[in-house]
Write a protein that holds these residues in place. Structure first.
Motif, mmCIF file in Angstrom:
data_model
loop_
_atom_site.group_PDB
_atom_site.id
_atom_site.type_symbol
_atom_site.label_atom_id
_atom_site.label_comp_id
_atom_site.label_asym_id
_atom_site.label_seq_id
_atom_site.Cartn_x
_atom_site.Cartn_y
_atom_site.Cartn_z
ATOM 1 N N PRO A 161 -29.817 -11.760 -4.888
ATOM 2 C CA PRO A 161 -30.845 -12.733 -4.489
ATOM 3 C C PRO A 161 -30.807 -13.976 -5.372
ATOM 4 O O PRO A 161 -30.224 -13.966 -6.469
ATOM 5 C CB PRO A 161 -32.150 -11.956 -4.673
ATOM 6 N N CYS A 162 -31.406 -15.021 -4.889
ATOM 7 C CA CYS A 162 -31.501 -16.283 -5.616
ATOM 8 C C CYS A 162 -32.945 -16.772 -5.564
ATOM 9 O O CYS A 162 -33.766 -16.264 -4.804
ATOM 10 C CB CYS A 162 -30.595 -17.351 -4.990
ATOM 11 N N THR A 163 -33.244 -17.762 -6.362
ATOM 12 C CA THR A 163 -34.511 -18.483 -6.240
ATOM 13 C C THR A 163 -34.235 -19.813 -5.553
ATOM 14 O O THR A 163 -33.283 -20.525 -5.911
ATOM 15 C CB THR A 163 -35.147 -18.723 -7.615
ATOM 16 N N ILE A 164 -35.053 -20.119 -4.556
ATOM 17 C CA ILE A 164 -34.907 -21.381 -3.833
ATOM 18 C C ILE A 164 -36.259 -22.106 -3.845
ATOM 19 O O ILE A 164 -37.282 -21.536 -4.221
ATOM 20 C CB ILE A 164 -34.401 -21.157 -2.385
ATOM 21 N N VAL A 165 -36.253 -23.366 -3.415
ATOM 22 C CA VAL A 165 -37.473 -24.165 -3.352
ATOM 23 C C VAL A 165 -37.931 -24.220 -1.897
ATOM 24 O O VAL A 165 -37.130 -24.524 -1.000
ATOM 25 C CB VAL A 165 -37.251 -25.587 -3.889
ATOM 26 N N HIS A 246 -38.620 -12.758 -1.031
ATOM 27 C CA HIS A 246 -39.994 -13.133 -0.700
ATOM 28 C C HIS A 246 -40.046 -14.322 0.252
ATOM 29 O O HIS A 246 -41.035 -14.490 0.968
ATOM 30 C CB HIS A 246 -40.764 -13.460 -1.980
ATOM 31 N N ALA A 247 -39.002 -15.120 0.268
ATOM 32 C CA ALA A 247 -38.990 -16.309 1.120
ATOM 33 C C ALA A 247 -38.391 -16.055 2.492
ATOM 34 O O ALA A 247 -38.788 -16.691 3.481
ATOM 35 C CB ALA A 247 -38.215 -17.435 0.423
ATOM 36 N N ALA A 248 -37.429 -15.127 2.597
ATOM 37 C CA ALA A 248 -36.635 -14.979 3.817
ATOM 38 C C ALA A 248 -37.458 -14.797 5.091
ATOM 39 O O ALA A 248 -37.205 -15.486 6.090
ATOM 40 C CB ALA A 248 -35.647 -13.815 3.653
ATOM 41 N N PRO A 249 -38.460 -13.899 5.132
ATOM 42 C CA PRO A 249 -39.192 -13.732 6.406
ATOM 43 C C PRO A 249 -39.878 -15.006 6.874
ATOM 44 O O PRO A 249 -39.940 -15.288 8.078
ATOM 45 C CB PRO A 249 -40.226 -12.637 6.075
ATOM 46 N N GLU A 252 -37.396 -17.667 8.132
ATOM 47 C CA GLU A 252 -36.849 -17.322 9.438
ATOM 48 C C GLU A 252 -37.845 -17.561 10.570
ATOM 49 O O GLU A 252 -37.442 -17.888 11.689
ATOM 50 C CB GLU A 252 -36.405 -15.854 9.427
ATOM 51 N N ASN A 253 -39.150 -17.413 10.288
ATOM 52 C CA ASN A 253 -40.124 -17.659 11.374
ATOM 53 C C ASN A 253 -40.680 -19.073 11.349
ATOM 54 O O ASN A 253 -41.548 -19.415 12.153
ATOM 55 C CB ASN A 253 -41.253 -16.629 11.340
ATOM 56 N N GLY A 254 -40.198 -19.918 10.423
ATOM 57 C CA GLY A 254 -40.569 -21.324 10.418
ATOM 58 C C GLY A 254 -41.833 -21.673 9.664
ATOM 59 O O GLY A 254 -42.215 -22.848 9.609
ATOM 60 N N ARG A 255 -42.495 -20.687 9.085
ATOM 61 C CA ARG A 255 -43.725 -21.014 8.349
ATOM 62 C C ARG A 255 -43.419 -21.678 7.012
ATOM 63 O O ARG A 255 -44.282 -22.346 6.440
ATOM 64 C CB ARG A 255 -44.562 -19.755 8.145
ATOM 65 N N LEU A 256 -42.212 -21.489 6.509
ATOM 66 C CA LEU A 256 -41.731 -22.219 5.340
ATOM 67 C C LEU A 256 -40.419 -22.896 5.692
ATOM 68 O O LEU A 256 -39.678 -22.433 6.564
ATOM 69 C CB LEU A 256 -41.515 -21.279 4.146
ATOM 70 N N MET A 257 -40.130 -23.955 4.987
ATOM 71 C CA MET A 257 -38.842 -24.622 5.108
ATOM 72 C C MET A 257 -38.221 -24.712 3.725
ATOM 73 O O MET A 257 -38.921 -24.808 2.714
ATOM 74 C CB MET A 257 -39.004 -26.020 5.712
ATOM 75 N N ARG A 299 -27.516 -6.528 7.169
ATOM 76 C CA ARG A 299 -27.195 -7.845 6.612
ATOM 77 C C ARG A 299 -28.282 -8.348 5.662
ATOM 78 O O ARG A 299 -28.514 -9.552 5.554
ATOM 79 C CB ARG A 299 -26.933 -8.867 7.717
ATOM 80 N N LEU A 300 -28.954 -7.423 4.978
ATOM 81 C CA LEU A 300 -29.965 -7.839 4.002
ATOM 82 C C LEU A 300 -29.321 -8.578 2.836
ATOM 83 O O LEU A 300 -29.877 -9.540 2.327
ATOM 84 C CB LEU A 300 -30.735 -6.621 3.490
ATOM 85 N N ALA A 301 -28.135 -8.123 2.444
ATOM 86 C CA ALA A 301 -27.455 -8.790 1.334
ATOM 87 C C ALA A 301 -27.193 -10.250 1.682
ATOM 88 O O ALA A 301 -27.373 -11.147 0.844
ATOM 89 C CB ALA A 301 -26.148 -8.072 1.011
ATOM 90 N N ALA A 302 -26.787 -10.532 2.931
ATOM 91 C CA ALA A 302 -26.516 -11.902 3.344
ATOM 92 C C ALA A 302 -27.807 -12.718 3.425
ATOM 93 O O ALA A 302 -27.813 -13.906 3.107
ATOM 94 C CB ALA A 302 -25.803 -11.905 4.709
ATOM 95 N N ARG A 303 -28.919 -12.085 3.822
ATOM 96 C CA ARG A 303 -30.195 -12.800 3.914
ATOM 97 C C ARG A 303 -30.675 -13.264 2.544
ATOM 98 O O ARG A 303 -31.326 -14.296 2.411
ATOM 99 C CB ARG A 303 -31.257 -11.901 4.543
#
Length: 307
Positions: A161-165, A246-249, A252-257, A299-303
């Motif tokens: 995993p990584c940390t993203i903004v 924590h960010a992926a879901p 994917e549903n557009g509530r975060l960018m 494909r959780l590793a890829a997510r």
């Protein structure tokens, strides 16, 4: 069998460091465990523990017995479990440690499939954001990141995993999209306080060509939980530095960018930990194979890899 009961009380006491903790594992009273250890000492003619009102420590003789008997006893327990299994099918209580939000989001949804395959296994899952101590806690496995490896524990990497903004589309609707980490200074930040140090976490982001830059924003609020940070960001309260699980879901549903899609910060690998035994219990072995397969096939590793 009496000798096995005595040695079992000794080994669990040695692993946990107390009669009370060993008793909780074994479903006995502390007095019964203490009595079993005393009887073993009498049979061997060797004192195994130094006892005081505050502390229980092993003697050199106790340390030697633990080193000699711990591995063979674990193998014997596994042999008994396999012999008593339902037609050889994996069975028994499976004790697994995991973080609260991660377990709820990614592991609980796998339970139905797992139980359909292995109906004789009873999951005993412990949700705690603190790292599990596999040996002292009597866990069959644990899933997490950054757990210190101790003697007798194997680590198998599941994902990186990584940390993203991230921010909500509503928050960014009237603001200029950042092109570089330095542009984050113009935005309100939902920042994280380290539960270990108590300090506000600082992030250095890296791009795909290896450039690094310090990421700073206007601190608007401080949380110590990434799931809460994600929900605050979805309310349009600011930008958040979020681990990809924590960010992926919400991405994917557009509530975060995702902001600065070419930039990320490294995190400890997400890892499956389990005791180092020559013969793993069948319940543990099939759980390991199931989780590894779920991360590969789902494909959780890829997510989680935002690099």
């Amino acid at each position: 069998m009496e000798a096995l009961n005595l040695i079992e009380s000794f080994i669990h006491t040695a692993e946990t460091g107390s009669f009370s903790a060993a008793a909780r594992r074994l479903g006995l009273t502390p007095a019964a465990v203490s009595k079993n250890v005393a009887r073993l000492e009498a049979q061997l003619g060797v004192r195994l523990f130094h006892r005081s009102t505050r502390k229980l420590t092993m003697t050199p003789g106790g340390e030697q017995l633990w080193a000699d008997a711990g591995g063979p006893f674990a193998s014997l327990q596994d042999a008994f479990a396999r012999a008593a299994g339902h037609g050889g099918a994996p069975s028994g209580v499976l004790k697994v440690g995991m973080a609260v939000a991660f377990g709820r989001e990614y592991l609980v949804p796998l339970l139905g499939d797992f139980l359909q395959r292995y109906p004789d296994i009873v999951p005993d899952w412990h949700f705690d954001n603190r790292a599990a101590d596999l040996i002292a806690g009597g866990f069959d496995a644990a899933i997490g990141g950054g757990i210190e490896l101790t003697q007798g524990v194997i680590a198998r990497e599941l994902a990186r995993p990584c940390t993203i903004v991230a921010a909500s589309p509503a928050y960014m609707a009237r603001r200029r999209l950042p092109a570089h980490p330095s542009d984050l200074a113009e935005l309100d930040g939902i920042v994280r306080r380290s539960s270990n140090t108590g300090r506000i976490r600082a992030w250095t982001l890296r791009n795909q060509i290896g450039e690094e830059a310090l990421a700073e924003c206007r601190t608007r609020m401080i949380f110590d939980d990434p799931e809460a940070m994600a929900h605050a960001a979805m309310q349009g309260l600011g930008i958040a530095f979020l681990p990809t699980p924590h960010a992926a879901p919400w991405l994917e549903n557009g509530r975060l960018m995702r902001l600065l899609p070419g930039w990320h910060a490294e995190l400890s690998p997400l890892t499956l930990y389990y005791p180092n035994r020559k013969l793993l219990p069948a319940k543990t072995r099939v759980f390991i194979d199931f989780i590894v397969g779920a991360f590969r096939d789902g494909r959780l590793a890829a997510r989680f890899d935002a690099r």
